[in-house]
Design a protein around this motif. Structure first.
Motif, short mmCIF file in Angstrom:
data_model
loop_
_atom_site.label_atom_id
_atom_site.label_comp_id
_atom_site.label_asym_id
_atom_site.label_seq_id
_atom_site.Cartn_x
_atom_site.Cartn_y
_atom_site.Cartn_z
N THR A 29 0.82 -1.20 0.00
CA THR A 29 0.00 0.00 0.00
C THR A 29 0.86 1.26 0.00
OG1 THR A 29 -1.76 -1.16 1.19
CG2 THR A 29 -1.82 1.24 1.23
N VAL A 30 1.90 1.27 0.83
CA VAL A 30 2.74 2.47 0.92
C VAL A 30 3.87 2.45 -0.12
CG1 VAL A 30 2.27 2.65 3.38
CG2 VAL A 30 4.34 1.50 2.63
N PHE A 31 4.05 1.30 -0.80
CA PHE A 31 5.16 1.16 -1.73
C PHE A 31 5.15 2.25 -2.81
CE2 PHE A 31 7.16 -1.59 -5.24
CZ PHE A 31 8.42 -1.14 -4.92
N PRO A 32 4.03 2.50 -3.50
CA PRO A 32 4.06 3.54 -4.54
C PRO A 32 4.47 4.91 -4.00
CG PRO A 32 2.09 2.19 -4.75
CD PRO A 32 2.73 1.80 -3.46
N ALA A 33 3.99 5.24 -2.79
CA ALA A 33 4.35 6.54 -2.21
C ALA A 33 5.84 6.61 -1.93
CB ALA A 33 3.55 6.77 -0.93
N LEU A 34 6.41 5.52 -1.41
CA LEU A 34 7.85 5.51 -1.14
C LEU A 34 8.67 5.58 -2.41
CD1 LEU A 34 8.09 2.83 1.72
CD2 LEU A 34 8.35 5.31 1.91
N ILE A 35 8.19 4.90 -3.47
CA ILE A 35 8.91 4.95 -4.74
C ILE A 35 8.86 6.36 -5.32
CG2 ILE A 35 8.91 4.11 -7.12
CD1 ILE A 35 9.96 2.09 -5.19
N LEU A 36 7.68 7.01 -5.25
CA LEU A 36 7.57 8.39 -5.73
C LEU A 36 8.48 9.32 -4.93
CD1 LEU A 36 3.71 8.71 -6.28
CD2 LEU A 36 5.48 8.91 -8.04
N ALA A 37 8.52 9.13 -3.62
CA ALA A 37 9.39 9.94 -2.78
C ALA A 37 10.86 9.71 -3.11
CB ALA A 37 9.13 9.64 -1.30
N SER A 215 12.12 -5.78 0.38
CA SER A 215 11.91 -5.51 -1.04
C SER A 215 11.59 -4.04 -1.28
CB SER A 215 10.76 -6.38 -1.57
OG SER A 215 11.08 -7.75 -1.49
N VAL A 216 10.75 -3.46 -0.43
CA VAL A 216 10.38 -2.05 -0.58
C VAL A 216 11.61 -1.15 -0.50
CG1 VAL A 216 9.18 -0.13 0.54
CG2 VAL A 216 8.01 -2.31 0.19
N VAL A 217 12.42 -1.37 0.52
CA VAL A 217 13.62 -0.54 0.70
C VAL A 217 14.60 -0.77 -0.43
CG1 VAL A 217 15.63 -0.13 2.17
CG2 VAL A 217 13.36 -0.43 3.20
#
Length: 331
Positions: A29-37, A215-217
């Motif tokens: 859920t937060v992955f797209p926001a972190l990628i955009l950031a 994976s997210v990081v």
């Protein structure tokens, strides 16, 4: 007394699985926001991204090792029990998406570096985020995991060969070097993770809930490294790359679903194939493009990392809400 002994173990396993699922849902859920950031940070402070660029292969290796830790033997026995849907998914992964990548590149008349990047995304195996999206969509998560696992293990063969065949006219491609890189960054870490899980299952069970965040990081760091070296390309061709990525991803979802339906697969299997085909291992594609070609060639994969998680979340929402209407078994 002895007959009741397995109960606590089963209950503990269920709790571990629940924590893992909850962690994965939050992560995706937060992955797209972190990628955009991450992309924005790299664009504003490119020096920071360029400092970590030499370590992108290491980041990907850690991601793939974490993926290996999540795999179990039953994930592979599904191939013997249900070979047709697995075969359909893997063949679609390595036939439809590479050809769609080539078609989009020709249709939009992409410059050589961007065309190679789009095609390379298409030639990559399935992404691990497809497993979480399948779970959220009430599709067949076990089938998704098996498809991702098999396509990942086949990547050292098919990714370089397909890239050479379809993108060789754009730029010179060292398929042998690419295959070796995939073995080092993907195959060895995944197999290592599987072995560690077999040998240290109790320890691995404790850390499973944290693995989605690995994976997210990892992918966030890859995006920072790629975008920091592609700032000029983003300014000049960012809209064109986004259009290419959106078309590639959407066509992957549609063709994956309808291929499975034409081949008489059920609704859950067809939805799973749709998700699996449309969502690629963009971290691998970005790392290969940056090391074998240029940061500009890695730009499509970086944009794909953002877009396919956004579109995947929307698709999961639609599939989940329409599951009962289409009589999709939620179990």
């Amino acid at each position: 007394m002895t007959s009741s002994a397995p109960a606590p173990t089963a209950e503990k396993s269920a709790r571990t699985s629940s924590r893992e699922d909850r962690s994965a849902r939050i992560a995706v859920t937060v992955f797209p926001a972190l990628i955009l950031a991450s992309a924005a940070f790299a664009f504003v402070v490119p020096a920071a991204g360029q400092a970590i660029a030499p370590f992108t292969a290491l980041f990907l290796g850690v991601i793939m090792f974490a993926m290996g830790l999540t795999l179990t033997i039953p994930d592979f026995t599904l191939v013997a029990r249900r070979p047709l849907p697995v075969l359909i998914g893997v063949v679609a992964q390595y036939v439809l998406m590479p050809l769609v990548g080539l078609g989009v590149s020709v249709l939009l008349q992409l410059p050589p570096e961007l065309a190679v990047g789009v095609i390379l995304v298409g030639c990559a195996p399935g992404g691990t985020s497809s497993n979480v999206i399948s779970y959220l969509a009430r599709a067949d998560t076990a089938l998704s995991v098996t498809m991702t696992s098999i396509s990942t293990l086949l990547a050292p063969i098919f990714t370089p060969l397909l890239t050479l065949w379809l993108a060789g006219s754009y730029l010179p491609i060292a398929a042998g070097d690419m295959a070796l890189s995939i073995v080092q960054m993907v195959l060895i870490p995944v197999i290592g993770g599987i072995v560690v899980r077999l040998l240290l299952s109790r320890l691995v069970d404790r850390v499973l809930p944290t693995l989605p965040w690995v994976s997210v990081v990892g992918i966030s760091l890859v995006v920072v490294a790629v975008v920091s070296g592609s700032t000029e390309a983003i300014v000049s061709a960012g809209a064109l790359v986004l259009l290419a990525v959106v078309l590639h991803n959407a066509i992957g979802y549609l063709t994956g679903y309808w291929l499975a339906r034409v081949l008489k697969q059920g609704e859950r299997a067809s939805r799973t194939t749709s998700i699996e085909v449309g969502m690629q291992n963009s971290g691998l594609a970005a790392t290969l493009a940056a090391t074998a070609f240029s940061p500009a060639a890695a730009l499509p994969a970086a944009v794909f990392s953002i877009w396919h998680n956004l579109s995947g979340a929307v698709l999961a929402m639609y599939y989940r809400r329409s599951a009962d209407k289409h009589q999709v078994d939620p179990t």
